[in-house]
Design a protein around this motif. Structure first.
Motif, mmCIF file in Angstrom:
data_model
loop_
_atom_site.group_PDB
_atom_site.id
_atom_site.type_symbol
_atom_site.label_atom_id
_atom_site.label_comp_id
_atom_site.label_asym_id
_atom_site.label_seq_id
_atom_site.Cartn_x
_atom_site.Cartn_y
_atom_site.Cartn_z
ATOM 1 N N GLY A 158 0.810 -1.205 0.000
ATOM 2 C CA GLY A 158 0.000 0.000 0.000
ATOM 3 C C GLY A 158 0.845 1.257 0.000
ATOM 4 O O GLY A 158 0.574 2.218 -0.737
ATOM 5 N N ALA A 159 1.882 1.254 0.827
ATOM 6 C CA ALA A 159 2.768 2.414 0.881
ATOM 7 C C ALA A 159 3.526 2.576 -0.434
ATOM 8 O O ALA A 159 3.759 3.707 -0.891
ATOM 9 N N ALA A 160 3.918 1.451 -1.047
ATOM 10 C CA ALA A 160 4.627 1.519 -2.327
ATOM 11 C C ALA A 160 3.718 2.079 -3.424
ATOM 12 O O ALA A 160 4.157 2.882 -4.259
ATOM 13 N N ILE A 161 2.446 1.669 -3.389
ATOM 14 C CA ILE A 161 1.480 2.199 -4.362
ATOM 15 C C ILE A 161 1.328 3.706 -4.173
ATOM 16 O O ILE A 161 1.388 4.495 -5.120
ATOM 17 N N ALA A 162 1.138 4.094 -2.900
ATOM 18 C CA ALA A 162 0.979 5.520 -2.606
ATOM 19 C C ALA A 162 2.238 6.296 -2.978
ATOM 20 O O ALA A 162 2.162 7.401 -3.535
ATOM 21 N N LEU A 163 3.389 5.712 -2.698
ATOM 22 C CA LEU A 163 4.652 6.379 -2.997
ATOM 23 C C LEU A 163 4.827 6.547 -4.505
ATOM 24 O O LEU A 163 5.270 7.595 -4.981
ATOM 25 N N GLY A 164 4.453 5.506 -5.253
ATOM 26 C CA GLY A 164 4.559 5.604 -6.701
ATOM 27 C C GLY A 164 3.648 6.670 -7.281
ATOM 28 O O GLY A 164 4.045 7.434 -8.170
ATOM 29 N N ILE A 165 2.427 6.751 -6.754
ATOM 30 C CA ILE A 165 1.470 7.744 -7.253
ATOM 31 C C ILE A 165 1.867 9.150 -6.819
ATOM 32 O O ILE A 165 1.708 10.118 -7.559
ATOM 33 N N GLU A 166 2.379 9.255 -5.584
ATOM 34 C CA GLU A 166 2.693 10.567 -5.017
ATOM 35 C C GLU A 166 4.144 10.987 -5.257
ATOM 36 O O GLU A 166 4.555 12.055 -4.792
ATOM 37 N N PHE A 167 4.926 10.175 -5.967
ATOM 38 C CA PHE A 167 6.378 10.380 -6.022
ATOM 39 C C PHE A 167 6.773 11.790 -6.472
ATOM 40 O O PHE A 167 7.674 12.399 -5.898
ATOM 41 N N SER A 171 2.217 17.818 -2.752
ATOM 42 C CA SER A 171 0.949 18.178 -2.114
ATOM 43 C C SER A 171 0.765 17.405 -0.820
ATOM 44 O O SER A 171 1.218 16.269 -0.678
ATOM 45 N N ALA A 172 0.051 18.011 0.126
ATOM 46 C CA ALA A 172 -0.250 17.340 1.391
ATOM 47 C C ALA A 172 -1.472 16.443 1.273
ATOM 48 O O ALA A 172 -1.776 15.675 2.177
ATOM 49 N N VAL A 173 -2.205 16.531 0.140
ATOM 50 C CA VAL A 173 -3.444 15.782 -0.043
ATOM 51 C C VAL A 173 -3.165 14.450 -0.735
ATOM 52 O O VAL A 173 -2.395 14.382 -1.683
ATOM 53 N N VAL A 174 -3.822 13.378 -0.252
ATOM 54 C CA VAL A 174 -3.700 12.062 -0.876
ATOM 55 C C VAL A 174 -4.544 12.033 -2.143
ATOM 56 O O VAL A 174 -5.706 12.439 -2.138
ATOM 57 N N SER A 175 -3.989 11.530 -3.227
ATOM 58 C CA SER A 175 -4.674 11.602 -4.524
ATOM 59 C C SER A 175 -5.792 10.579 -4.639
ATOM 60 O O SER A 175 -5.836 9.576 -3.922
ATOM 61 N N THR A 176 -6.702 10.828 -5.610
ATOM 62 C CA THR A 176 -7.827 9.931 -5.865
ATOM 63 C C THR A 176 -7.345 8.548 -6.294
ATOM 64 O O THR A 176 -7.941 7.527 -5.941
ATOM 65 N N GLY A 177 -6.255 8.510 -7.050
ATOM 66 C CA GLY A 177 -5.725 7.230 -7.501
ATOM 67 C C GLY A 177 -5.366 6.303 -6.352
ATOM 68 O O GLY A 177 -5.549 5.078 -6.439
ATOM 69 N N VAL A 178 -4.860 6.859 -5.267
ATOM 70 C CA VAL A 178 -4.535 6.053 -4.096
ATOM 71 C C VAL A 178 -5.794 5.433 -3.515
ATOM 72 O O VAL A 178 -5.840 4.234 -3.202
ATOM 73 N N ASN A 260 5.846 15.818 4.483
ATOM 74 C CA ASN A 260 4.856 16.067 3.433
ATOM 75 C C ASN A 260 4.304 14.737 2.914
ATOM 76 O O ASN A 260 4.693 13.662 3.381
ATOM 77 N N GLY A 261 3.388 14.810 1.917
ATOM 78 C CA GLY A 261 2.664 13.617 1.484
ATOM 79 C C GLY A 261 3.546 12.485 1.017
ATOM 80 O O GLY A 261 3.393 11.337 1.441
ATOM 81 N N ARG A 262 4.469 12.740 0.116
ATOM 82 C CA ARG A 262 5.270 11.649 -0.428
ATOM 83 C C ARG A 262 6.256 11.102 0.608
ATOM 84 O O ARG A 262 6.593 9.921 0.590
ATOM 85 N N THR A 263 6.683 11.939 1.533
ATOM 86 C CA THR A 263 7.579 11.453 2.587
ATOM 87 C C THR A 263 6.821 10.594 3.586
ATOM 88 O O THR A 263 7.363 9.608 4.095
ATOM 89 N N ARG A 264 5.552 10.934 3.838
ATOM 90 C CA ARG A 264 4.736 10.072 4.705
ATOM 91 C C ARG A 264 4.547 8.703 4.068
ATOM 92 O O ARG A 264 4.514 7.683 4.759
ATOM 93 N N ALA A 265 4.397 8.671 2.741
ATOM 94 C CA ALA A 265 4.285 7.385 2.048
ATOM 95 C C ALA A 265 5.565 6.574 2.217
ATOM 96 O O ALA A 265 5.517 5.352 2.433
ATOM 97 N N ASP A 337 10.498 17.303 3.407
ATOM 98 C CA ASP A 337 10.574 16.340 2.315
ATOM 99 C C ASP A 337 11.742 15.402 2.610
ATOM 100 O O ASP A 337 12.648 15.755 3.368
ATOM 101 N N TRP A 338 11.727 14.216 2.021
ATOM 102 C CA TRP A 338 12.805 13.258 2.308
ATOM 103 C C TRP A 338 14.165 13.745 1.809
ATOM 104 O O TRP A 338 15.205 13.215 2.210
#
Length: 471
Positions: A158-167, A171-178, A260-265, A337-338
């Motif tokens: 799940g985190a890898a999916i989110a990381l790939g989408i948010e890479f 943005s601080a918002v989680v995307s619809t694709g996730v 931020n969003g991608r670092t949380r992923a 950010d990371w």
């Protein structure tokens, strides 16, 4: 219809404990694992820490109440139906989370937290009974490790999916694709849960059948439920159960404000790895060391105690450098950010926190599974454990919702763990090296063929698994 219990490929048997634990792990991967991955994105993906805290307080409050009765419900309904109902709440919660991001509907998100609290209690009661009762005594620590590694693969995927989408997003918002991806995965858990075999069809490696009792009426099940509280060991384990999820609110709040969003992923992915490492460590200590079962468990207590002191001391050293009011940490404005050099240490700290968390949970499960091999008793214990654990979670999220100082949260979380482990060691000191001598064990060759065929069929009146029927 395919007879699942008869499936076999070489030495791999569908009705073996290992296969069943793996299936339950996969169900958890698709439901709880995805939920954990979303939670790892910070504030449950809402970026509204206070709302997330309120929803989680309702979730854990309902979990607390339902947890007490979930084991009894599992014993009456059977693990398949109980687990399927339990898995449904995770997709409802994710849908409410998505709805909040699109439309800002706060009440539905909080309501979904309550629904998930009840359904999660059912899921974990069924899961605990299977994971603790199905394997042989010598495999119970590694059974936890197998389940937890597969389960945490959900967090990892799940985190890898989110990381790939948010890479490429800051943005601080989680995307619809996730959300869409996670929802599809979560819905498969409800169907997969029906691949689990009821206890009377599971045969261990030594030929023994998971021992079952007479199917309890609701009245008898209630008596058995009350009897559990007369066992001093369950009361002694209360502090450990209460503290085992208490720290999630604090750690989730830190993740939400620091990154931020991608670092949380990325943090969510790494904490999944930490959890997997922790499960392998505690599973090896409790099963592999060349000592008696009691001494292995005592070594496990000492290991968890020392590891907790090391990691949480590091966390305290980091925490004293900032407060809730801080707009920058270690001289750098947050969220990070990371790519920021100062982020590396806190990211590793989060991984270590989850490694410790898993060793605590593994020790708790191993302690309970050492007390009995009876699946009905273990279902009640698992429900009790998750209920008390959720009470701790409700209190901690409530404290975070009223903006308790981070320093106070970390000190309380650490103190609760340190107090609980010596009490757990007292319980562990009194466990037997085996329960086979005091609990009836039946092997396949001892069964009458007619009797085995009879119990392999669903109840003709209800159609439910006869998960606590007499063999």
């Amino acid at each position: 219809m395919v007879n699942l219990s008869a499936l076999q490929y070489g030495r791999l048997r569908y009705n073996s404990p290992w296969a069943q634990v793996a299936i339950v792990g996969f169900v958890a991967l698709c439901s709880v694992g995805m939920f954990t991955a979303i939670g790892g994105l910070g504030a449950g993906g809402t970026q509204d820490v206070q709302l997330s805290d309120i929803a989680n307080s309702v979730l854990y409050g309902c979990f607390f109440v339902a947890g007490f009765f979930s084991g009894s419900i599992n014993n009456i309904l059977g693990p398949r139906l109980t687990m399927s109902i339990g898995a449904s709440g995770y997709s409802i919660y994710l849908g409410a989370l998505w709805n909040f991001q699109l439309h800002g509907t706060r009440w539905f998100f909080i309501f979904a937290g309550g629904v998930l609290g009840v359904s999660a209690a059912l899921f974990w009661a069924a899961q605990g009974s299977i994971m603790m009762a199905y394997p042989m005594e010598k495999d119970k620590g590694r059974s936890f490790a197998v389940f937890w590694v597969i389960f945490q693969m959900g967090t990892l995927i799940g985190a890898a999916i989110a990381l790939g989408i948010e890479f490429h997003s800051t943005s601080a918002v989680v995307s619809t694709g996730v959300y869409v991806t996670f929802m599809i995965i979560m819905l498969t858990a409800m169907a997969t849960s029906w691949l689990v075999l009821p206890p009377h069809l599971v045969i261990r490696g030594d030929g023994s059948i998971v021992e079952l009792q007479v199917s309890p009426s609701p009245k008898q099940e209630f008596r058995n439920f009350i009897q559990m509280f007369k066992d001093w060991r369950m009361l002694a384990l209360f502090p450990m159960f209460f503290s085992s999820n208490y720290f999630y609110a604090y750690q989730g709040a830190l993740t939400a404000i620091l990154f931020n969003g991608r670092t949380r992923a990325l943090v969510s992915l790494l904490t999944g790895i930490g959890s997997m490492i922790g499960s392998l460590l505690i599973g090896s200590i409790t099963d592999v060391l060349p000592f008696s079962r009691r001494n292995r468990a005592l070594v496990g207590c000492a290991f968890v105690f020392i590891l907790t002191c090391i990691v949480w001391a590091g966390g305290l050293g980091f925490q004293i450098k900032f407060t809730r009011a801080s707009v920058e940490v270690l001289g750098v404005a947050i969220p990070w950010d990371w790519t920021f050099g100062v982020a590396a240490g806190p990211i590793i700290l989060m991984l270590a926190y989850y490694l410790v968390d898993t060793t605590i949970q593994g020790l708790a499960y191993y302690t309970m599974s050492s007390m009995t091999n009876d699946p009905c008793k273990l279902a009640r214990m698992a429900g009790y454990y998750k209920g008390i654990q959720s009470a701790g979670g409700a209190v901690s999220f409530g404290m975070d919702a009223v903006k308790t100082a981070y320093l106070g949260e970390i000190l309380i979380s650490w103190l609760l763990i340190l107090v609980s482990l010596p009490v757990c060691a007292l319980v562990v000191y009194r466990i037997r090296d085996t329960n086979y001598e005091v609990e009836t064990v039946k092997h396949v060759e001892e069964m009458e063929p007619e009797t085995f065929r009879e119990i392999s069929q669903p109840d003709e009146h209800t159609g439910l698994d006869r998960s606590c029927d007499e063999i």
